[in-house]
Structure formats: structure tokens, C-alpha cells
Design an enzyme around this catalytic site. Structure first.
Site, PDB file in Angstrom:
ATOM      1  N   TYR A 190      43.869  43.733  51.308  1.00  0.00           N
ATOM      2  CA  TYR A 190      43.304  43.516  49.962  1.00  0.00           C
ATOM      3  C   TYR A 190      43.842  44.637  49.070  1.00  0.00           C
ATOM      4  CZ  TYR A 190      39.415  42.490  46.722  1.00  0.00           C
ATOM      5  OH  TYR A 190      38.654  42.171  45.623  1.00  0.00           O
ATOM      6  N   ARG A 204      47.904  36.973  35.751  1.00  0.00           N
ATOM      7  CA  ARG A 204      47.514  38.387  35.577  1.00  0.00           C
ATOM      8  C   ARG A 204      47.044  38.897  36.919  1.00  0.00           C
ATOM      9  NH1 ARG A 204      42.080  40.314  35.737  1.00  0.00           N
ATOM     10  NH2 ARG A 204      43.039  40.974  37.649  1.00  0.00           N
ATOM     11  N   LYS A 238      41.657  37.412  49.169  1.00  0.00           N
ATOM     12  CA  LYS A 238      40.236  37.216  48.832  1.00  0.00           C
ATOM     13  C   LYS A 238      39.574  36.366  49.928  1.00  0.00           C
ATOM     14  CE  LYS A 238      40.156  39.081  44.566  1.00  0.00           C
ATOM     15  NZ  LYS A 238      39.198  39.983  43.956  1.00  0.00           N
ATOM     16  N   GLU A 248      40.705  33.104  39.966  1.00  0.00           N
ATOM     17  CA  GLU A 248      41.109  34.493  40.194  1.00  0.00           C
ATOM     18  C   GLU A 248      42.350  34.848  39.401  1.00  0.00           C
ATOM     19  OE1 GLU A 248      39.250  36.473  42.474  1.00  0.00           O
ATOM     20  OE2 GLU A 248      40.347  38.017  41.388  1.00  0.00           O
ATOM     21  N   ASP A 249      42.296  35.948  38.721  1.00  0.00           N
ATOM     22  CA  ASP A 249      43.476  36.545  38.085  1.00  0.00           C
ATOM     23  C   ASP A 249      44.252  35.595  37.184  1.00  0.00           C
ATOM     24  OD1 ASP A 249      42.570  38.740  39.392  1.00  0.00           O
ATOM     25  OD2 ASP A 249      44.380  39.155  40.537  1.00  0.00           O
ATOM     26  N   ASP A 287      35.931  35.154  39.231  1.00  0.00           N
ATOM     27  CA  ASP A 287      35.687  36.420  39.915  1.00  0.00           C
ATOM     28  C   ASP A 287      35.886  37.617  38.982  1.00  0.00           C
ATOM     29  OD1 ASP A 287      35.274  38.052  42.197  1.00  0.00           O
ATOM     30  OD2 ASP A 287      37.435  38.269  42.453  1.00  0.00           O
ATOM     31  N   ASP A 288      36.880  37.535  38.113  1.00  0.00           N
ATOM     32  CA  ASP A 288      37.204  38.689  37.257  1.00  0.00           C
ATOM     33  C   ASP A 288      36.182  38.875  36.145  1.00  0.00           C
ATOM     34  OD1 ASP A 288      39.824  39.483  38.466  1.00  0.00           O
ATOM     35  OD2 ASP A 288      40.144  37.360  38.068  1.00  0.00           O
ATOM     36  N   ALA A 323      37.914  41.307  32.340  1.00  0.00           N
ATOM     37  CA  ALA A 323      37.036  42.140  33.156  1.00  0.00           C
ATOM     38  C   ALA A 323      36.095  42.962  32.255  1.00  0.00           C
ATOM     39  CB  ALA A 323      37.873  43.047  34.045  1.00  0.00           C
ATOM     40  N   ASN A 332      42.993  48.089  38.843  1.00  0.00           N
ATOM     41  CA  ASN A 332      43.695  47.964  40.121  1.00  0.00           C
ATOM     42  C   ASN A 332      45.166  47.680  39.891  1.00  0.00           C
ATOM     43  OD1 ASN A 332      41.329  48.168  41.728  1.00  0.00           O
ATOM     44  ND2 ASN A 332      40.819  46.063  41.191  1.00  0.00           N
ATOM     45  N   ASN A 354      34.293  47.225  43.209  1.00  0.00           N
ATOM     46  CA  ASN A 354      35.254  46.114  43.295  1.00  0.00           C
ATOM     47  C   ASN A 354      34.466  44.837  43.585  1.00  0.00           C
ATOM     48  OD1 ASN A 354      37.179  44.202  44.627  1.00  0.00           O
ATOM     49  ND2 ASN A 354      38.589  45.878  44.190  1.00  0.00           N
TER      50      ASN A 354
HETATM   51  N1  LIG Z   1      37.308  46.647  39.923  1.00  0.00           N
HETATM   52  C1  LIG Z   1      37.283  45.342  39.869  1.00  0.00           C
HETATM   53  O1  LIG Z   1      36.557  44.668  40.617  1.00  0.00           O
HETATM   54  C2  LIG Z   1      38.145  44.627  38.881  1.00  0.00           C
HETATM   55  C3  LIG Z   1      37.887  43.293  38.585  1.00  0.00           C
HETATM   56  C4  LIG Z   1      38.679  42.639  37.657  1.00  0.00           C
HETATM   57  C5  LIG Z   1      39.731  43.316  37.052  1.00  0.00           C
HETATM   58  N2  LIG Z   1      39.969  44.603  37.391  1.00  0.00           N
HETATM   59  C6  LIG Z   1      41.082  45.339  36.799  1.00  0.00           C
HETATM   60  O2  LIG Z   1      40.865  45.496  35.437  1.00  0.00           O
HETATM   61  C7  LIG Z   1      42.107  45.571  34.776  1.00  0.00           C
HETATM   62  C8  LIG Z   1      42.047  44.700  33.539  1.00  0.00           C
HETATM   63  O3  LIG Z   1      41.890  43.348  33.880  1.00  0.00           O
HETATM   64  P1  LIG Z   1      41.729  42.245  32.728  1.00  0.00           P
HETATM   65  O4  LIG Z   1      41.702  40.906  33.331  1.00  0.00           O
HETATM   66  O5  LIG Z   1      40.573  42.582  31.876  1.00  0.00           O
HETATM   67  O6  LIG Z   1      43.123  42.462  32.006  1.00  0.00           O
HETATM   68  P2  LIG Z   1      43.534  42.279  30.503  1.00  0.00           P
HETATM   69  O7  LIG Z   1      44.979  42.456  30.445  1.00  0.00           O
HETATM   70  O8  LIG Z   1      42.933  41.028  29.990  1.00  0.00           O
HETATM   71  O9  LIG Z   1      42.791  43.478  29.766  1.00  0.00           O
HETATM   72  C9  LIG Z   1      43.312  44.743  29.590  1.00  0.00           C
HETATM   73  C10 LIG Z   1      42.617  45.346  28.400  1.00  0.00           C
HETATM   74  O10 LIG Z   1      43.032  46.686  28.273  1.00  0.00           O
HETATM   75  C11 LIG Z   1      43.405  46.937  26.938  1.00  0.00           C
HETATM   76  N3  LIG Z   1      44.418  47.961  26.850  1.00  0.00           N
HETATM   77  C12 LIG Z   1      45.717  47.872  27.173  1.00  0.00           C
HETATM   78  N4  LIG Z   1      46.352  49.005  26.868  1.00  0.00           N
HETATM   79  C13 LIG Z   1      45.429  49.825  26.340  1.00  0.00           C
HETATM   80  C14 LIG Z   1      45.473  51.140  25.815  1.00  0.00           C
HETATM   81  N5  LIG Z   1      46.605  51.832  25.796  1.00  0.00           N
HETATM   82  N6  LIG Z   1      44.352  51.681  25.362  1.00  0.00           N
HETATM   83  C15 LIG Z   1      43.210  50.984  25.398  1.00  0.00           C
HETATM   84  N7  LIG Z   1      43.092  49.743  25.880  1.00  0.00           N
HETATM   85  C16 LIG Z   1      44.193  49.177  26.345  1.00  0.00           C
HETATM   86  C17 LIG Z   1      43.940  45.609  26.432  1.00  0.00           C
HETATM   87  O11 LIG Z   1      43.920  45.564  25.006  1.00  0.00           O
HETATM   88  C18 LIG Z   1      42.950  44.655  27.080  1.00  0.00           C
HETATM   89  O12 LIG Z   1      41.797  44.579  26.292  1.00  0.00           O
HETATM   90  C19 LIG Z   1      43.163  45.184  35.793  1.00  0.00           C
HETATM   91  O13 LIG Z   1      43.813  46.337  36.260  1.00  0.00           O
HETATM   92  C20 LIG Z   1      42.384  44.569  36.914  1.00  0.00           C
HETATM   93  O14 LIG Z   1      42.962  44.814  38.163  1.00  0.00           O
HETATM   94  C21 LIG Z   1      39.200  45.285  38.278  1.00  0.00           C
HETATM   95  O1  LIG Z   2      41.395  41.973  43.329  1.00  0.00           O
HETATM   96  C1  LIG Z   2      40.753  43.022  43.153  1.00  0.00           C
HETATM   97  O2  LIG Z   2      40.903  44.013  43.876  1.00  0.00           O
HETATM   98  C2  LIG Z   2      39.708  43.109  42.095  1.00  0.00           C
HETATM   99  C3  LIG Z   2      39.887  42.252  40.918  1.00  0.00           C
HETATM  100  O3  LIG Z   2      39.660  40.910  41.165  1.00  0.00           O
HETATM  101  C4  LIG Z   2      41.140  42.489  40.145  1.00  0.00           C
HETATM  102  O4  LIG Z   2      41.663  41.521  39.605  1.00  0.00           O
HETATM  103  O5  LIG Z   2      41.566  43.635  40.046  1.00  0.00           O
HETATM  104 MG   LIG Z   3      40.934  39.629  40.225  1.00  0.00          MG
END
Ligand SMILES: NC(=O)c1ccc[n+]([C@@H]2O[C@H](COP(=O)([O-])OP(=O)(O)OC[C@H]3O[C@@H](n4cnc5c(N)ncnc54)[C@H](O)[C@@H]3O)[C@@H](O)[C@H]2O)c1
Ligand SMILES: O=C(O)C[C@H](O)C(=O)O
Ligand SMILES: [Mg+2]
Length: 577
Positions: A122, A176, A194, A265-266, A288-289, A329, A435, A479
Site C-alpha cells: 500500500y 489522480r 486497497k 478511488e483517486d 474513499d478520498d 480530500a 501521499n 490514512n
Molecule cells: N491521508 C489520506 O488518507 C489521504 C486521502 C486522500 C488524499 N490524500 C492525499 O491528499 C493529496 C491531495 O489529494 P486531492 O484529491 O485533494 O488532490 P487535488 O489535486 O484535488 O488537491 C490538491 C489541492 O492542493 C492545492 N495546492 C496545490 N499546490 C498548492 C500550493 N502550492 N499551495 C497551496 N495549495 C496548493 C490545490 O489547489 C488543490 O486544492 C494527495 O497527495 C493525496 O494522496 C491523502
Molecule cells: O491511498 C492512500 O494511501 C490514501 C488516499 O486514498 C490517497 O489517495 O492518498
Molecule cells: Mg485515494
């Protein structure tokens, strides 16, 4: 309509649903296969026929295995083979082969060494596996449906070998993947990873899972130029074309697999909100996100707020939450928090005022100009000044108690940012959630060092423990892997017709309440991952109860069970390797 549902509808920018249609698959050309054979040192069997995922092999006859092959020694042998590999991607490849050849051994080891295995199968290694998928590919696993299949999706889906066994599918369109961007058909390992956690963490039967990657093309030029790339060589379909495809896909899935739950997902942010909103009242689906992340982060914040209140006396509803990153997210978590705040006594307006979003244009506020649909609800109407883009200035203006990173911007939480959070709060809450690990907004080490050990920390990807002034400190892993196995299992056992906001919230509260005395004493925000089965069973029980309350359960016979009986029922349904 609940608060979160209303927000998802609004964020998706759509007002209504309607039926539609679209297309088909992935190109593995003969030339590409030849090149793969020539270039891939690990290639073994050539192109194999798709096997039913994880069906255990028949026991070999006497004489067809070595004389002293016993299970326990073999487990040690497999573990040593795994540990002998230097690179994580090699460990990933080894474990993929083990899962295919000996699923019982794979899941047994996975359960026994959960904290060692999860970073390989993962996040973060699965991110590398996605980046390199077209190069490390050995055998078909999962279902590929491409835009060229539009109009024929029914027949593609029906090629899946075990139609009536299917219970859960993780579906990505690769647009994504983690914070790595558009990886097209290389997103398949995310769905596979997953589902491995569903099997290990919630005891879903291996043959009831379907990893799916939708190939709608890719805008990743590097992949389009790569002769080994396994997906369609076309730009990504969008708009009407994609929606027609998705409508046909969802309709045919529900016809082929009447008992199936779908986890999105993603998907890129617009598509994530759009399709969640479009299908969530029609089919059992969740994203999930948006929802899984919302639930897991709320849970960590509940536990962090409890610990921070020992120093500040501040109740959770008084926290000021700054989101660095406002995509699917970030906004998903903001929605979950809104709902929690309103259920805990705040008015909608009071709850909304606890939340500030920052995107690539800086602080999100009304007078800044045109905003994407999903950000509008949380856009501030109380800031009139010029745009603020500097994170230190934003923190200085907002004075947050919690800083959440969902931006994909590595090391955005610089030592100065962390120090400012520590200057503002006796126990600053800092969650760099992006991530994989190299995109994390900061490391645990930096967070501990620059807050003098006062930080309450959770990250999306795992970090090692730290020692501060002789005291062990443990990073939380915020996560969604803590949520989706139990949320999925509960939805499947309840045979829920849809996944309601109350079911997602139940999963979050179930997780927050799952810490043991010992884990509380260690200052943990999330339970130890080794207890994932126990936690998933507990979450699943809460999810079933929430489904019953919402009246979306079709397994109505479970209503008469006591809580203890329901928990035992859930546990009895878990598959064991
Ligand atoms: N921990 C978890 O369980 C979990 C779950 C889902 C997503 N994530 C992570 O969250 C991240 C974002 O996912 P997402 O689907 O929301 O992506 P996304 O691309 O939709 O969102 C990214 C956001 O960050 C902003 N951003 C980009 N550059 C920036 C900067 N320089 N300054 C400020 N803001 C900035 C963008 O404008 C956007 O709003 C990914 O890395 C993903 O892996 C983690
Ligand atoms: O896949 C992960 O580790 C968490 C989350 O769903 C992500 O998109 O980053
Ligand atoms: Mg995800």
C-alpha cells in the site's frame, strides 16, 4: 438531506441525474508485449489467462513437493526472501507473486506483520508500483474497461470469472493517483492495494473483490510516449463523453453484480465530486478520498483535540482548522468536520467559520474571484484584504489550532511554519496528509523537533517513531486505510442500498472510540495497525447499526441482534487465511 450530502451535491456542481451511455478497453499491442518480454527481466509465463483472483491452488500430490516442507518453516522462508530484497519495489513485486501463487501464505504473513507489509503493498510503495506499472507488469490482475468499450461494457464485465461472488470493487480512472497526478491505466495497483487491505484488514473473501481500472486515456505525455505503456494512446475523455461512459459502467455493474459495493478511488477532484453525487442515491457507492478521508481525519482530530484540551481547555468545537490544499480530500474532510460540529451544537454558520481553505492561489475568499464549485461553500466572506498566498502570513491571520496538509506539496510545512504553529498553541495539531511519503508536507522528525515535542501529529504515509528528551513519540497514520475496510464490510453485511452520511460518520466515531487504555497512555491518535481486524469488526458493527437507523439495510434479520451478537456475527463472516 444531511449536511454532508447537501455539500457534496453543491461541490459537484450538478443539480440532477439522468441515464446515459458510453465505451471500451486497453491496448496491449503485440509489439508492446514483445518489448515487455525482451525488456523485463522478471517475465516468466508470457501472457497468462486471467485467473479468478486468489483462488487457492489444489493441494499437490505426494512427491510433488520437497519432503520436509512445513507451513511454519515456509512462512519464515517467505519472510526471509522478502527481507532479503533491498528495494521496496522489489519487495512489492515479490509479494505480488506470493499473493498469486500462495494467497494463504501472503495474507497470513500480511496479518502477522501488518506494519511491515502495509508500506509495501500500500502507501507509499504502491505509488512507485503505479509509476512503473507498465514496466513491471507480469500478469493480468483485475478488470480493465476502456472508453473503447463504450456500448459493450456489459460483455466486458461479464468476462469476470465469478459474477455472483463479487461483493466489493475498488474503481479508479487513474486520473489522480495519490499526489502523483494522472497515471492513466497505471493506476491499477491502487485498486489492487486497497483490496488487499480489505482482505487482510476486514476479512473480505479474496474472490469477492474486483480491482477495476477504467482507461479513459491519459494526459500524461510521458506515458503516451512510452512504448511500454499499457493503456490507450489517447488524451483523457472528459465531460459528456466520460459521463455517458460512467453511466453505462455503473448500470452494467449493478446488473452483473447485484450485491456489489463500489468504492471510487483517486478520481481527479471534479470527477470525484461529480460521480459521487450522481450515483450515491442510486447505487451502493462511496468515494474513499472524500468520505473515507473525511472520516479518518475527523477521528484523528477528535483524539488530538482531547489531548490538546488537557493543555488548553479548548473543546473540539472551538478549534480553528486551516486546510492547506482544497481538493477532493481537503474539502471532503472539511465537510465531515462541518457535519460533526453541527451535530455537536454549533449552528451551520458557526461551524463553517471554524474552517479556512488554502489552495494554489492562497487563502480562499469570496472577493478573490472565480472559484471551483467544490470550494465555494467554504470560501470566506469575512476577509476583504488583498490575496494572501504566503503560508506564514495566512497562519498569522487565521491563528489555527490545527493545520492539515492535503496539497501534494512536499515540505510545505517548513520549520518556520511548524514553529509558528507551536508559538500559537501549547499542543499544535499538524497533519501532513499528502501521499506518498515524499509528498508529505513535513516529516515527523521536523514536526517533533520544531515544536519541542508538543506536536499532535498524523501523516498520510508512515513515518518512524521519534525520541524527544528521552520520551518515545509515535506518529499517527491518518490514512483512510483505517476506515474503508470496516465501512465496506459493514455496508456489505447490512446489504445497504446506499452508503449514507450517517454510516460514514459511524465509521469515524467507531474508529475514534477504538483506542485501548494502553494506546491512550501512549498518546496515540489512531489504534495500532496490528489491531486492524478488531477495529474493522467494531467499525463494521457501527456501520450496520447506522444503516439500520437510516433504513437502507436489506439484511433486516440483523436488526434483532444485540450489539454483542452483531459483533460476533461480523467476526464470523471474516475470511481467515
Ligand atoms: N491521508 C489520506 O488518507 C489521504 C486521502 C486522500 C488524499 N490524500 C492525499 O491528499 C493529496 C491531495 O489529494 P486531492 O484529491 O485533494 O488532490 P487535488 O489535486 O484535488 O488537491 C490538491 C489541492 O492542493 C492545492 N495546492 C496545490 N499546490 C498548492 C500550493 N502550492 N499551495 C497551496 N495549495 C496548493 C490545490 O489547489 C488543490 O486544492 C494527495 O497527495 C493525496 O494522496 C491523502
Ligand atoms: O491511498 C492512500 O494511501 C490514501 C488516499 O486514498 C490517497 O489517495 O492518498
Ligand atoms: Mg485515494
Amino acid at each position: 438531506m444531511s449536511c454532508v450530502t447537501a455539500l457534496i451535491h453543491q461541490a459537484s456542481g450538478i443539480r440532477q441525474r439522468g441515464p446515459n451511455r458510453v465505451i471500451t478497453p486497453t491496448e496491449v499491442s503485440f509489439d508492446t508485449l514483445i518489448m515487455t518480454i525482451v525488456l523485463t527481466p522478471y517475465w516468466s509465463n508470457g501472457v497468462q489467462k486471467l485467473k479468478v483472483a486468489h483462488q487457492p491452488p489444489a493441494k499437490p500430490k505426494h512427491g510433488l513437493t520437497p519432503p520436509t516442507l512445513d507451513d511454519e518453516t515456509h512462512a519464515t522462508r517467505c519472510l526471509l526472501q522478502l527481507r532479503s530484497k533491498d528495494k521496496n519495489i522489489e519487495k512489492y513485486i515479490y509479494l505480488s507473486m506470493l499473493k498469486e501463487q500462495d494467497p494463504n501464505m501472503f495474507y497470513r504473513l500480511c496479518l502477522r506483520y501488518m506494519s511491515e507489509f502495509t508500506p509495501i503493498i500500500y502507501t507509499p510503495t504502491v505509488g512507485d508500483a503505479c509509476l512503473q506499472y507498465s514496466h513491471i507488469y507480469r500478469r493480468p490482475e483485475g478488470l480493465f474497461i476502456s472508453i473503447k468499450d463504450k456500448g459493450n461494457i456489459r460483455n466486458v464485465i461479464r468476462n469476470w470469472p465469478k459474477l455472483d461472488e463479487a461483493r466489493i470493487s475498488v474503481v479508479t480512472d487513474g486520473s489522480r493517483i495519490l499526489g502523483l497526478g494522472d497515471l492513466g491505466v497505471n493506476g491499477m495497483p491502487i485498486s489492487i492495494g486497497k483490496l488487499s487491505l480489505y482482505i487482510a484488514g476486514a476479512g473480505i473473501r479474496p474472490w469477492s473483490t474486483i480491482p477495476i481500472c477504467l482507461d479513459l486515456g491519459t494526459n500524461n505525455q510521458k506515458f503516451l510516449d512510452d512504448p511500454l505503456y499499457l493503456g490507450l494512446r489517447r488524451k483523457r475523455a472528459a465531460g459528456e463523453e466520460m459521463t455517458e461512459f460512467m453511466d453505462e459502467f455503473m448500470r452494467e455493474m449493478s446488473l452483473a453484480f447485484p450485491k456489489l459495493l463500489v468504492q471510487f478511488e483517486d478520481f481527479s477532484t471534479d470527477a470525484a465530486f461529480l460521480y459521487l453525487s450522481r450515483y450515491r442515491h442510486q447505487y451502493p457507492v462511496f468515494n474513499d478520498d472524500i468520505q473515507g478521508t473525511g472520516a479518518v481525519v475527523l477521528s484523528g482530530l477528535i483524539n488530538a483535540a482531547r489531548l490538546s484540551s488537557q493543555a488548553s481547555g479548548r473543546p473540539i468545537t472551538d478549534h480553528r482548522i486551516l486546510f492547506f490544499g482544497a481538493g477532493s480530500a481537503g474539502v471532503g474532510v472539511a465537510m465531515q468536520l462541518m457535519s460533526f460540529f453541527t451535530l455537536n451544537g454549533l449552528s451551520e454558520e458557526e461551524a463553517r467559520r471554524r474552517i479556512w481553505l488554502v489552495d494554489s492561489g492562497g487563502l480562499v475568499f469570496d472577493k478573490r474571484g472565480k472559484l471551483a464549485e467544490h470550494k465555494k461553500y467554504f470560501s470566506r466572506n469575512d476577509y476583504e484584504g488583498p490575496p494572501i498566498t504566503d503560508i506564514l502570513e495566512i497562519i498569522d491571520y487565521v491563528k489555527p489550532t490545527a493545520l492539515l496538509g492535503l496539497s501534494t506539496i512536499s515540505n510545505a510545512f517548513t520549520p518556520s511554519v511548524i514553529r509558528l504553529m507551536a508559538a500559537l498553541n501549547p499542543r499544535p495539531i499538524i497533519f501532513p496528509l499528502s501521499n506518498p511519503v515524499r509528498l508529505s508536507e513535513c516529516s515527523f522528525h521536523d514536526a517533533v523537533e520544531h515544536t519541542q515535542g508538543t506536536v499532535l501529529f498524523a501523516s498520510g504515509s508512515p513515518f518512524p517513531e521519534e525520541e524527544h528528551e528521552g520520551r518515545k513519540m509515535y506518529p499517527g497514520q491518518g490514512n483512510n486505510m483505517y476506515i474503508f475496510p470496516g465501512l465496506g464490510l459493514g455496508s456489505i453485511l447490512a446489504r445497504a442500498t446506499s452508503v449514507t452520511d450517517s454510516m460514514v460518520e459511524a465509521s469515524s466515531l467507531g474508529l475514534a472510540g477504538a483506542l485501548t487504555e494502553e494506546e491512550h497512555a501512549m498518546g496515540l491518535l489512531y489504534p495500532r495497525i496490528e489491531r486492524i481486524r478488531e477495529i474493522s469488526a467494531h467499525i463494521a458493527k457501527e456501520v450496520v447499526r447506522a444503516a439500520q437507523k437510516a433504513g437502507v439495510d436489506r439484511s433486516t434479520e440483523l436488526r434483532k441482534l444485540s450489539d454483542q451478537e452483531l459483533l460476533e456475527f461480523v467476526q464470523s463472516k471474516m475470511w481467515n487465511p
